[in-house]
Design a protein around this motif. Structure first.
Motif, PDB file in Angstrom:
ATOM      1  N   PHE A  81      11.115  20.836  73.339  1.00  9.47           N
ATOM      2  CA  PHE A  81      12.413  21.462  73.572  1.00  9.47           C
ATOM      3  C   PHE A  81      12.361  22.948  73.238  1.00  9.47           C
ATOM      4  CE2 PHE A  81      15.127  17.404  72.804  1.00  9.47           C
ATOM      5  CZ  PHE A  81      14.934  17.026  74.110  1.00  9.47           C
ATOM      6  N   LEU A  82      11.849  23.233  72.031  1.00  8.43           N
ATOM      7  CA  LEU A  82      11.840  24.618  71.546  1.00  8.43           C
ATOM      8  C   LEU A  82      10.973  25.516  72.423  1.00  8.43           C
ATOM      9  CD1 LEU A  82      11.706  24.495  67.635  1.00  8.43           C
ATOM     10  CD2 LEU A  82      13.368  25.693  69.048  1.00  8.43           C
ATOM     11  N   TRP A  83       9.767  25.033  72.737  1.00 13.89           N
ATOM     12  CA  TRP A  83       8.853  25.866  73.526  1.00 13.89           C
ATOM     13  C   TRP A  83       9.421  26.142  74.912  1.00 13.89           C
ATOM     14  CZ3 TRP A  83       5.602  29.427  73.082  1.00 13.89           C
ATOM     15  CH2 TRP A  83       4.705  29.758  74.098  1.00 13.89           C
ATOM     16  N   ASN A  84       9.941  25.094  75.560  1.00  9.59           N
ATOM     17  CA  ASN A  84      10.538  25.279  76.882  1.00  9.59           C
ATOM     18  C   ASN A  84      11.757  26.191  76.820  1.00  9.59           C
ATOM     19  OD1 ASN A  84       8.745  23.735  78.431  1.00  9.59           O
ATOM     20  ND2 ASN A  84       9.752  21.851  77.855  1.00  9.59           N
ATOM     21  N   LYS A  85      12.475  26.125  75.697  1.00  8.04           N
ATOM     22  CA  LYS A  85      13.639  27.002  75.523  1.00  8.04           C
ATOM     23  C   LYS A  85      13.192  28.452  75.311  1.00  8.04           C
ATOM     24  CE  LYS A  85      18.074  27.758  74.757  1.00  8.04           C
ATOM     25  NZ  LYS A  85      19.186  27.323  75.618  1.00  8.04           N
ATOM     26  N   ILE A  86      12.200  28.637  74.442  1.00  9.04           N
ATOM     27  CA  ILE A  86      11.757  29.990  74.092  1.00  9.04           C
ATOM     28  C   ILE A  86      11.280  30.752  75.325  1.00  9.04           C
ATOM     29  CG2 ILE A  86       9.917  31.263  72.898  1.00  9.04           C
ATOM     30  CD1 ILE A  86      10.253  29.166  70.604  1.00  9.04           C
ATOM     31  N   ILE A  87      10.495  30.088  76.168  1.00 12.67           N
ATOM     32  CA  ILE A  87       9.946  30.814  77.321  1.00 12.67           C
ATOM     33  C   ILE A  87      11.006  31.064  78.390  1.00 12.67           C
ATOM     34  CG2 ILE A  87       7.586  30.006  76.962  1.00 12.67           C
ATOM     35  CD1 ILE A  87       7.998  27.917  79.095  1.00 12.67           C
ATOM     36  N   LYS A  88      12.186  30.434  78.258  1.00 10.29           N
ATOM     37  CA  LYS A  88      13.270  30.675  79.213  1.00 10.29           C
ATOM     38  C   LYS A  88      14.312  31.654  78.690  1.00 10.29           C
ATOM     39  CE  LYS A  88      12.920  26.063  81.291  1.00 10.29           C
ATOM     40  NZ  LYS A  88      13.563  24.731  81.405  1.00 10.29           N
ATOM     41  N   LEU A  89      14.146  32.101  77.445  1.00 10.56           N
ATOM     42  CA  LEU A  89      15.135  33.005  76.862  1.00 10.56           C
ATOM     43  C   LEU A  89      14.968  34.415  77.401  1.00 10.56           C
ATOM     44  CD1 LEU A  89      15.103  31.757  73.162  1.00 10.56           C
ATOM     45  CD2 LEU A  89      16.926  31.453  74.846  1.00 10.56           C
ATOM     46  N   PRO A  90      16.060  35.168  77.461  1.00  5.94           N
ATOM     47  CA  PRO A  90      15.966  36.535  77.991  1.00  5.94           C
ATOM     48  C   PRO A  90      15.267  37.472  77.014  1.00  5.94           C
ATOM     49  CG  PRO A  90      18.173  36.094  77.178  1.00  5.94           C
ATOM     50  CD  PRO A  90      17.429  34.801  77.096  1.00  5.94           C
ATOM     51  N   VAL A  91      14.853  38.617  77.521  1.00  7.02           N
ATOM     52  CA  VAL A  91      14.159  39.612  76.690  1.00  7.02           C
ATOM     53  C   VAL A  91      15.043  40.048  75.529  1.00  7.02           C
ATOM     54  CG1 VAL A  91      13.196  41.947  76.687  1.00  7.02           C
ATOM     55  CG2 VAL A  91      12.692  40.390  78.581  1.00  7.02           C
ATOM     56  N   SER A  92      16.359  40.064  75.740  1.00  5.28           N
ATOM     57  CA  SER A  92      17.282  40.494  74.681  1.00  5.28           C
ATOM     58  C   SER A  92      17.164  39.630  73.428  1.00  5.28           C
ATOM     59  CB  SER A  92      18.726  40.475  75.190  1.00  5.28           C
ATOM     60  OG  SER A  92      19.069  39.183  75.678  1.00  5.28           O
ATOM     61  N   PHE A  93      16.824  38.356  73.599  1.00 10.22           N
ATOM     62  CA  PHE A  93      16.630  37.478  72.438  1.00 10.22           C
ATOM     63  C   PHE A  93      15.472  37.968  71.582  1.00 10.22           C
ATOM     64  CE2 PHE A  93      14.155  33.986  70.616  1.00 10.22           C
ATOM     65  CZ  PHE A  93      15.087  33.403  69.774  1.00 10.22           C
ATOM     66  N   PHE A  94      14.372  38.358  72.232  1.00  6.97           N
ATOM     67  CA  PHE A  94      13.188  38.801  71.505  1.00  6.97           C
ATOM     68  C   PHE A  94      13.363  40.197  70.911  1.00  6.97           C
ATOM     69  CE2 PHE A  94      11.987  35.694  74.665  1.00  6.97           C
ATOM     70  CZ  PHE A  94      11.276  34.786  73.898  1.00  6.97           C
ATOM     71  N   ASP A  95      14.400  40.905  71.370  1.00  6.23           N
ATOM     72  CA  ASP A  95      14.758  42.167  70.724  1.00  6.23           C
ATOM     73  C   ASP A  95      15.388  41.917  69.358  1.00  6.23           C
ATOM     74  OD1 ASP A  95      13.911  43.492  72.970  1.00  6.23           O
ATOM     75  OD2 ASP A  95      15.905  43.687  73.847  1.00  6.23           O
ATOM     76  N   ARG A  96      16.008  40.738  69.203  1.00  9.33           N
ATOM     77  CA  ARG A  96      16.744  40.432  67.974  1.00  9.33           C
ATOM     78  C   ARG A  96      15.914  39.705  66.923  1.00  9.33           C
ATOM     79  NH1 ARG A  96      20.489  36.690  69.034  1.00  9.33           N
ATOM     80  NH2 ARG A  96      20.107  36.409  71.251  1.00  9.33           N
ATOM     81  N   TYR A  97      14.888  38.972  67.361  1.00  5.14           N
ATOM     82  CA  TYR A  97      14.112  38.158  66.421  1.00  5.14           C
ATOM     83  C   TYR A  97      12.647  38.593  66.410  1.00  5.14           C
ATOM     84  CZ  TYR A  97      18.026  34.860  66.187  1.00  5.14           C
ATOM     85  OH  TYR A  97      19.251  34.280  65.983  1.00  5.14           O
ATOM     86  N   ALA A  98      12.073  38.640  65.216  1.00  7.46           N
ATOM     87  CA  ALA A  98      10.645  38.931  65.097  1.00  7.46           C
ATOM     88  C   ALA A  98       9.840  37.739  65.613  1.00  7.46           C
ATOM     89  CB  ALA A  98      10.276  39.213  63.640  1.00  7.46           C
ATOM     90  N   SER A  99       8.692  38.030  66.214  1.00 11.92           N
ATOM     91  CA  SER A  99       7.874  36.953  66.787  1.00 11.92           C
ATOM     92  C   SER A  99       7.445  35.958  65.712  1.00 11.92           C
ATOM     93  CB  SER A  99       6.654  37.540  67.495  1.00 11.92           C
ATOM     94  OG  SER A  99       5.867  38.294  66.585  1.00 11.92           O
TER      95      SER A  99
END
Length: 586
Positions: free
Chosen positions: A105-123
């Protein structure tokens, strides 16, 4: 510094969310039924052991010692081992299924999230949620849950048997229960809070370690070992102090429960001895009662661990559901439009990363097919943001981007992005082989023949180098292409773009980080790649864009000048200053 949110004990709502998350992984109900049936049979065989022991002891006194009795006792032990192992394996399998489902669930969700999400959270934090938090749930389901189920069944069965055997001694034993709860519940709450704090700090520490390791070259080149050593030691010491606090509560709770149970046992032995002497019960019955008491002590100690672990799992669930509740990148199944020979138009486009802080302000321009459009201007002006809008990593707050007469947001994302070739200054690479990097993103049904790979490598002026490698196309390039030079990585990226035959080419400072020799070779490859394609270029060095059909000068998010190099040099003061500073050196 932002104040950390206060850690709280999970509520019924938190535990409900945890349960819902587990069921969402489609646990096999038949497996649960089999596992619970195995646990029930295991518990029944465990409950028979004290009764068999009673008969064994009383049988010796009555001269009733027979081979059948020995065979019965041995058989019960064997059944208990077999069913216990079987049910534990089934419940462990359920736990693994749940965790695999959560990670899926998490992996499939993460790769579908917009770039803005990765602007907010550290890898590192995202990785920690995918690995550490799901591991906590795994430990609960695979290790603690089977013990809890067995414990509940065991205590329930033992209680009824003890009531039947001797209700008076059972009541004596039960007086310890409210005392145990009164002593351990406050400590348990505090320990749950400390455990959650440890969980949060571990996740943060994992994220910081991952970030440092990922940028190890920056650390080495900046001689930042001492600073990183001190930061690491501070974080480790913080974890150490929280661990000691957790250990303190464990050190108190464990002996408390043990002492309480031993006190009950001593009392039961004394009281039982009196009843044996009076002839109220037999020696075998007393031994059986004590064995049942042992079967209660172990589950009670595991219950404390289970409830602490379930509170940790509720905390992990909270972080997992935060990601699962994030809004995915809009999955547009719009038109599949071929953008060959179509103009691209920005019409009054504005955009802000944060509310009321526009970084792009009312920008309008048009690029015709085959043109080379360059973005120039001071750093931080918004050039890279225009690229991100064109890639559709973000959606404009106002205004529209058109391809021909079609708004870009009406075109399928898959169709749009598959027609774009992107070459950045970071020359991004995935760990793996050269071939895997060339074909990255291509579906299995579209894998090119090896001859085609060598063809695009030759077009990118990197074929000769790869032919000299021991494994050629199967050569491992290390994490982020660490075994290759910057120029080699960049040329492989250009070959990847050739392989996709993009209609639009986007280049973000594509030669900025290269030495003069590499830059010359890469520039030749890029010029070949740009031929006949609409090209967008970001460049701080004007020498790379003087031949552009149109240069857009961006200052503080605004388009302040547009035209050829000669036109801007004549009309735009700041561009003229840039040109005088840079081109005179060249």
């Amino acid at each position: 510094m932002d104040k950390k949110p206060e850690l709280k004990t999970p509520t019924k709502h938190d535990l409900k969310k945890f349960t819902q998350l587990l069921w969402s992984t489609n646990i096999s109900k038949s497996l649960i039924a089999i596992g619970l049936t195995g646990s029930i049979i295991t518990t029944l065989t465990q409950l028979l052991i004290p009764l068999a022991t009673q008969q064994f002891i009383d049988g010796i006194e009555l001269d009733f010692f027979t081979p059948w009795m020995i065979a019965s006792i041995v058989g019960i032990f064997i059944l208990q081992v077999l069913f216990s192992g079987f049910s534990n394996y089934i419940l462990y399998k359920i736990g693994q299924h749940v965790v695999a489902g959560l990670r899926d669930f998490l992996w499939n969700k993460i790769i579908k999230l917009p770039v803005s999400f990765f602007d907010r959270y550290a890898s590192g934090e995202i990785v920690s949620r995918l690995t550490n938090d799901t591991s906590i749930v795994q430990n609960l389901i695979s290790s603690f849950f089977p013990q809890f189920i067995s414990g509940v069944l065991s205590i329930t069965g033992v209680f009824f048997i003890l009531i039947i055997m001797d209700w008076q001694m059972t009541l004596v034993m039960l007086t310890a229960v409210p005392l145990a709860l009164a002593l351990t519940r406050p400590l348990g709450k505090r320990m749950a809070k400390v455990s959650r704090e440890m969980q949060d700090e571990t996740a943060q520490f994992s994220g910081k370690v991952q970030q440092t390791v990922a940028e190890i070259r920056l650390m080495k080149s900046s001689t930042a070992e001492s600073a990183e050593k001190e930061k690491g030691e501070r974080n480790i010491n913080k974890l150490y102090r929280i661990g000691l606090k957790e250990g303190k509560y464990i050190a108190i709770i464990g002996p408390l429960i043990y002492t309480l149970m031993m006190g009950v046992m001593v009392f039961v032995i004394g009281y039982g001895g009196v009843r044996v002497a009076r002839g109220d019960i037999t020696t075998g019955e007393l031994v059986a009662f004590l064995l049942y008491l042992f079967q209660i002590i172990f589950p009670i100690t595991t219950f404390m661990n289970f409830f602490m672990q379930i509170q940790k799992a509720a905390g992990a669930t909270e972080r997992i559901t935060q990601i699962l509740d994030e809004k995915e990148e809009e999955k547009r199944e719009g038109k599949s439009v071929s953008i060959d020979n179509l103009p691209i138009k920005f019409e009054n486009v504005s955009f802000s990363y944060q509310e009321n802080k526009e970084v792009i302000k009312q920008i309008s321009f048009i690029s015709h097919p085959g043109e080379k459009i360059a973005f120039a201007g001071p750093s931080g002006g918004g050039k890279s943001t225009l690229f991100a809008l064109l890639e559709q990593f973000y959606t404009p707050d106002s205004g529209r981007i058109y391809v021909g007469d079609t708004p870009i947001n009406e075109i399928s994302l898959q169709s749009w992005r598959s027609q774009i070739g992107y070459v950045s200054q970071e020359n991004a690479m995935m760990s793996g082989t050269i071939k895997e990097n060339l074909c990255y993103g291509l579906p299995d049904t579209e894998q090119p023949a090896e001859e085609r790979l060598w063809e695009v490598l030759e077009m990118a002026y990197v074929k000769t180098f790869i032919e000299q490698l021991p494994s050629k196309l199967e050569e491992e390039i290390g994490e982020r292409g660490a075994k290759l030079s910057g120029g080699q990585r960049q040329r492989i990226n250009i070959a990847r773009a050739f392989l996709r035959d993009p209609k639009i080419l986007m280049m973000d400072e594509a030669t900025a980080s290269l030495d003069s020799q590499s830059e010359k070779i890469v520039s030749q490859a890029l010029n070949k790649l740009m031929k006949g394609r609409t090209t967008f270029v970001i460049a701080h060095r004007l020498s790379t864009i003087v031949d552009a059909d149109k240069i857009l000068f961006i200052e503080e998010g605004q388009l302040t000048g547009m035209g050829s190099h000669e036109e801007l040099y004549e009309k735009h003061t700041l561009y003229q200053l840039f040109a005088n500073q840079q081109l005179s050196k060249d």
